[in-house]
Design an enzyme around this catalytic site. Structure first.
Site, short mmCIF file in Angstrom:
data_model
loop_
_atom_site.label_atom_id
_atom_site.label_comp_id
_atom_site.label_asym_id
_atom_site.label_seq_id
_atom_site.Cartn_x
_atom_site.Cartn_y
_atom_site.Cartn_z
N ASP A 98 -3.96 2.57 -9.93
CA ASP A 98 -3.61 2.00 -9.33
C ASP A 98 -4.27 -0.03 -9.57
OD1 ASP A 98 -3.98 4.60 -7.43
OD2 ASP A 98 -5.60 4.27 -6.86
N ASP A 105 -5.35 -1.75 -7.39
CA ASP A 105 -6.67 -2.81 -6.89
C ASP A 105 -7.63 -1.56 -7.11
OD1 ASP A 105 -6.94 0.13 -5.81
OD2 ASP A 105 -6.06 0.07 -4.02
N TRP A 122 -0.06 8.13 1.91
CA TRP A 122 -0.94 8.04 1.83
C TRP A 122 -1.76 10.02 0.91
CZ3 TRP A 122 -5.41 11.12 2.34
CH2 TRP A 122 -7.29 10.51 1.28
N GLU A 155 -0.94 13.74 -3.97
CA GLU A 155 -0.35 13.24 -4.79
C GLU A 155 -1.05 13.66 -6.31
OE1 GLU A 155 -1.02 10.52 -3.72
OE2 GLU A 155 -1.73 9.86 -5.63
N ASP A 156 -1.79 13.08 -6.07
CA ASP A 156 -3.05 13.00 -7.73
C ASP A 156 -3.75 14.48 -6.98
OD1 ASP A 156 -4.12 12.58 -4.67
OD2 ASP A 156 -5.92 11.94 -5.30
N MET A 191 -13.16 -1.33 -6.88
CA MET A 191 -11.71 -1.27 -5.86
C MET A 191 -11.68 -2.50 -4.74
SD MET A 191 -9.51 1.58 -2.98
CE MET A 191 -10.41 2.42 -4.16
N HIS A 210 -8.56 -3.76 0.88
CA HIS A 210 -7.46 -2.59 2.12
C HIS A 210 -7.08 -2.22 2.54
CE1 HIS A 210 -6.80 0.77 0.60
NE2 HIS A 210 -7.23 0.62 -1.09
N ARG A 220 -6.60 0.69 5.26
CA ARG A 220 -5.81 2.62 4.56
C ARG A 220 -4.37 2.49 5.08
NH1 ARG A 220 -8.54 6.59 3.82
NH2 ARG A 220 -8.10 8.74 4.41
#
Ligand code: UD2
Ligand code: MN
Length: 282
Positions: free
Chosen positions: A135, A137, A197, A200-201, A227, A230, A232
């Protein structure tokens, strides 16, 4: 220049291997909150090859690591990431490249598909043997968190600031994760079906389990990340359904049915930029 590169190969082959544990590690590393423009950053790092590729000069790196970053519209995070990561990775005496895979347009974001694309595109550029999906971030807070690929797939972002520096659940594989070339091919990469969102992980964690891998981790005091703030993203309403029946698709949904249109490939000074157009296939 042909002679130049031959000369370089000759000299690197005479170097001895970099130490298994880099000599210059300190432990906790600070995270700067000073913002830099890309022009400033390009002046700061003058030891990179085109595309943000780095090769240690004093020893022969043990592995070649591609950092694959799924990306859209987070320019200040990208600058903070580059500012933090280049010195961090160089201290670890790695050969590495940073590949930013940007999704064109305004449709739902597909992090997993962008990472599959990064895997494919990175191999056209260098002979990477280790892939770290990252990621934009997340900034590592301890330099003993080695950006390498161990025997088993490694989940790297164990303790994240916004998750109170605690692993939220056992099988989490999101954030930052490392797989070898062979491991990623064996599981057929990530699913391409997760738009928006989430999910996928966890689908990747299921793929790993299905192929008898297990997730390895550094201890939480080392695998720490900050992190950057940001908003959501809208969650994918289908994520639970696709996660639940994902195992039906492990062999047909992933690297082997990946489709995309590459609109740009640029070897920028600090990173390789790949802009792609992707859409839902029937
Ligand atoms: C969590 C996971 C992340 C992913 C996501 C669900 C951790 C620490 N992170 O992140 O890996 O599984 O949930 O999909 O577990 N991005 C952009 N532009 C966008 C949207 C996303 O560049 O408009 C990229 C960027 O690299 C970002 C990543 O996708 O860091 C994950 O998106 P997020 O940061 O919005 O999601 P988050 O923090 O919930
Ligand atoms: Mn995030």
């Amino acid at each position: 220049n042909k002679n130049g590169s031959e000369f370089k190969n000759l000299t690197t082959s005479q170097l001895s291997l970099c130490p298994l544990v880099p000599t210059d590690l300190r432990g906790p590393v600070g995270i700067s909150d000073v913002a830099h423009t890309m022009d400033q950053l390009e002046l700061l790092f003058d030891n990179l090859e085109p595309g943000g590729h780095y090769t240690p000069q004093s020893c022969k790196a043990r592995s070649r690591v591609a950092l694959i970053i799924p990306y859209r519209d987070r320019p200040s995070q990208l600058n903070a990431f580059l500012y933090h990561m280049h010195p961090f990775l160089q201290k670890q005496q790695l050969e590495y490249g940073i590949i930013i895979v940007e999704q064109a347009g305004y449709g739902p974001f597909n992090r997993a598909m962008l990472m599959n694309i990064g895997f494919v595109e990175a191999q056209k550029l260098h002979e990477y043997d280790c892939f770290i999906f990252h990621d934009v971030d997340l900034l590592p807070e301890d330099d003993r968190n080695l950006y390498t690929c161990p025997e088993q797939p490694r989940h790297m972002s164990v303790a994240v600031s916004t998750l109170k520096y605690k692993l939220p659940y056992k099988d989490i594989f999101g954030g930052v994760s490392a797989l070898t070339l062979d491991q990623f091919k064996t599981v057929n990469g990530f699913s391409n079906k997760f738009w928006g969102w989430g999910g996928e992980d966890d689908d990747m964690a299921n793929r790993l389990k299905y192929h008898d891998y297990h997730i390895s981790r550094y201890p939480a005091n080392i695998a720490r990340y900050k992190m950057l703030p940001h908003r959501r993203q809208p969650a994918n309403p289908k994520r639970h359904e696709f996660l639940y029946n994902g195992n039906k698709r492990f062999n047909t949904d992933g690297l082997n049915n990946l489709q995309y249109q590459r609109q740009e490939l640029k070897l920028n000074k600090l990173y390789t930029w790949v802009l792609v157009e992707i859409s839902e296939s029937r």
